[in-house]
Enzyme design. Structure first.
Site, PDB file in Angstrom:
ATOM      1  N   ARG A 227       0.739  -1.002   0.236  1.00 13.23           N
ATOM      2  CA  ARG A 227      -0.517   0.056  -0.398  1.00 13.23           C
ATOM      3  C   ARG A 227       0.676   1.228   0.222  1.00 13.23           C
ATOM      4  O   ARG A 227       2.043   1.369  -0.345  1.00 13.23           O
ATOM      5  CB  ARG A 227      -0.935   0.316   1.038  1.00 13.23           C
TER       6      ARG A 227
ATOM      7  N   ASP B   3      -1.684  10.809  -2.154  1.00 14.99           N
ATOM      8  CA  ASP B   3      -1.973   9.848  -3.244  1.00 14.99           C
ATOM      9  C   ASP B   3      -2.419  10.251  -4.163  1.00 14.99           C
ATOM     10  O   ASP B   3      -1.765   9.455  -5.446  1.00 14.99           O
ATOM     11  CB  ASP B   3      -3.679   9.029  -2.775  1.00 14.99           C
TER      12      ASP B   3
HETATM   13  C1  LIG Z   1       2.318   8.655   0.360  1.00 15.31           C
HETATM   14  S1  LIG Z   1       1.459   7.255   0.268  1.00 15.31           S
HETATM   15  C2  LIG Z   1       1.226   7.612   1.835  1.00 15.31           C
HETATM   16  C3  LIG Z   1      -0.890   6.963   1.888  1.00 15.31           C
HETATM   17  O1  LIG Z   1      -1.149   5.833   0.815  1.00 15.31           O
HETATM   18  C4  LIG Z   1      -2.237   5.556   2.190  1.00 15.31           C
HETATM   19  O2  LIG Z   1      -3.713   5.295   2.048  1.00 15.31           O
HETATM   20  P1  LIG Z   1      -3.622   3.689   1.314  1.00 15.31           P
HETATM   21  O3  LIG Z   1      -3.099   3.444   2.810  1.00 15.31           O
HETATM   22  O4  LIG Z   1      -4.872   3.521   1.809  1.00 15.31           O
HETATM   23  O5  LIG Z   1      -3.105   3.108   0.168  1.00 15.31           O
HETATM   24  C5  LIG Z   1      -2.335   7.215   2.627  1.00 15.31           C
HETATM   25  O6  LIG Z   1      -3.511   8.035   1.627  1.00 15.31           O
HETATM   26  C6  LIG Z   1      -1.059   7.971   3.230  1.00 15.31           C
HETATM   27  O7  LIG Z   1      -0.792   9.347   2.873  1.00 15.31           O
END
Ligand SMILES: CSC[C@H]1O[C@H](OP(=O)(O)O)[C@H](O)[C@@H]1O
Length: 366
Positions: free
Chosen positions: A53, A247
Site C-alpha cells: 500500500r 495519493d
Molecule cells: C505517501 S503514500 C501513503 C498514503 O497512502 C495511504 O493510503 P493507503 O494506506 O490506503 O494506501 C495514505 O493515503 C497515505 O497518506
C-alpha cells in the site's frame, strides 16, 4: 530509515520462477511475513487487500507487476491495465504500470525478442524503484529545512517541534525512507523533534499499526491518538505542524490523501498551524484538473462495521480531498511548492529532477 528484516518489496528470479515478494503490511506489527506474488492476479489481490500500500510503493508494485507479466510471456498491455485499475485513487499505481509497459513496448517495436523485452521491463521497474528511494531522501531534506529554517525558524532555540501525522508515510510506502514520515525522521535526526503525534487512522489503523511500528524502530518520540483527539491537541497549542502524504495531487494543487486529512487541514488553518503535504512528483497528476475530478476509492462496509450490528451499512471512503488553499506547502524531491496552485504545480513538474532553483511561482529549495 527503518531496516526491515523482511524487505518492503523485492523481485526474485528464484528457481520456482519470477515473483514479486512483499512485506505483508496487513500482518504488521505483530508479524513480519513475506508474501510471494508469482503472477499478476495475486499481486492485484495484495494491492486491494493493502498487503502492499501507499502511493509511491503502489507505483513500484505496479511497475514490477508489469515486468512479471513480461517475464511470464503474458499480455503486457492487458496486465498493465489490470494493475492500473487495482485501486483508483493513487495515481502512482497507473504511472508505474504504464511506464514499464511503455519501455517494454518500445523494446518490442525495436525488434527485441520476448526475453530481451522482459529484461528491459525489469530494468525500468528497478529504475523507478531507485528513483523513489532517492526522492525520499530529497523530500526529507527539503521538508526538514522548510520546517526548521523557514516555517518555524522563529522558534530557533525555542522548544523542539511537535508534529502531527496521519496514516502511514514511511519506508512502508516507498522505495526508500518514505514521504511525510521521512521528514519527521529527519527532524528527529536533527535533534529537533519533541513529539510525533500519530493519528491511529481508522478503519485500517495505518497509523497505530504501521507508523507506530516505524517510529518505534527508528527511535522517534511518538504518541498514538484516536483520530478524533487531534482537535484538542490543536486547541491546546500542542501541534506545530501537520505532515501528510498524498495519493493524487491535481493540477490545481488539490490533494487526495487518507480519509481524515481534510478535517486536519481545516483544524490547522483555524489554529494557524502549517499543513504540509509531502509527495514525490510522481504523485502529481496534471491530467486531473482539480479535486472534484479525483476518483475516491470506496471500500467495504465490513472494514468499518466490525463492532456494529450485523448488516449495518457504512460510508467508507478510503480518501478525502484537501483544497489547495488549505495546504501551506507541497514538499517534493524537486523542491517546495508554495503558494500551492496551478502555477506552482506546473513549475515543479517542469523543474529539473533535483536541485530545483527558486521559481517565479514561489517554488523554492527549502
Ligand atoms: C505517501 S503514500 C501513503 C498514503 O497512502 C495511504 O493510503 P493507503 O494506506 O490506503 O494506501 C495514505 O493515503 C497515505 O497518506
Amino acid at each position: 530509515m527503518t531496516d526491515h528484516s523482511v524487505p518492503v518489496l523485492r523481485w526474485t528470479d528464484a528457481p520456482e520462477g519470477p515473483a514479486v515478494l512483499l512485506l505483508d503490511q496487513t500482518r504488521l506489527p505483530a508479524e513480519e511475513a513475506e508474501l510471494r506474488c508469482g503472477d499478476v492476479p495475486s499481486l492485484v489481490s495484495a494491492i486491494r487487500s493493502l498487503a502492499v500500500r501507499g502511493a509511491p510503493l503502489l507505483g513500484i508494485a505496479g511497475a514490477y507487476g508489469v515486468a512479471l507479466a513480461a517475464a511470464r510471456g503474458e499480455d503486457v498491455p492487458k496486465a498493465a491495465g489490470v494493475l492500473a485499475g487495482a485501486r483508483p485513487t493513487a495515481v502512482n499505481l497507473g504511472y508505474g504500470a504504464r511506464r514499464v509497459e511503455g519501455a517494454h513496448g518500445r523494446a518490442v517495436a525495436e525488434g527485441a525478442g520476448p526475453e530481451a523485452a522482459a529484461a528491459v521491463a525489469l530494468a525500468e521497474a528497478r529504475a523507478l524503484h531507485a528513483e523513489d528511494a532517492e526522492a525520499s531522501d530529497r523530500m526529507a531534506e527539503h521538508g526538514r529545512d522548510l520546517l526548521l529554517n523557514t516555517l518555524l525558524g522563529d522558534r530557533r532555540g525555542a522548544r523542539d517541534l511537535r508534529l502531527l501525522t496521519h496514516c502511514n508515510t514511511g519506508s512502508l510506502v516507498s522505495g526508500g525512507g518514505g514521504t511525510a514520515f521521512a521528514v519527521a525522521r529527519a527532524v528527529h535526526r536533527a535533534e529537533r523533534l519533541e513529539r510525533l503525534w500519530v493519528d491511529e487512522t481508522r478503519p485500517l489503523l495505518q497509523g497505530a499499526r504501521l507508523t507506530a511500528f516505524e517510529a518505534e524502530r527508528d527511535g522517534l518520540p511518538y504518541s498514538v491518538l484516536v483520530d478524533g483527539a487531534a482537535g484538542s491537541l490543536f486547541a491546546a497549542g500542542r501541534v506545530d505542524a501537520v505532515l501528510i502524504g498524498a495519493d493524487r495531487i491535481a493540477a490545481d494543487g488539490s490533494t487526495a490523501n487518507k480519509v481524515g486529512s481534510f478535517p486536519l487541514a481545516v483544524l490547522a488553518r483555524h489554529h494557524g498551524v502549517p499543513f504540509l503535504v509531502v509527495a514525490p512528483v510522481t504523485t502529481i497528476d496534471p491530467e486531473t484538473p482539480d479535486g472534484a475530478a479525483i476518483e475516491i476509492e470506496q471500500r467495504s462496509a465490513e472494514e468499518v462495521t466490525a463492532n456494529a450490528p450485523k448488516g449495518a451499512e457504512a460510508y467508507n471512503p478510503a480518501f478525502d480531498v484537501t483544497p489547495a488553499e488549505l495546504v501551506t506547502a507541497i514538499v517534493t524531491e524537486r523542491g517546495v511548492v508554495s503558494p500551492v496552485g496551478r502555477d506552482g504545480i506546473a513549475a515543479v513538474c517542469s523543474a529539473p529532477p533535483t536541485g530545483a532553483s527558486r521559481s517565479r511561482n514561489g517554488m523554492m529549495n527549502s
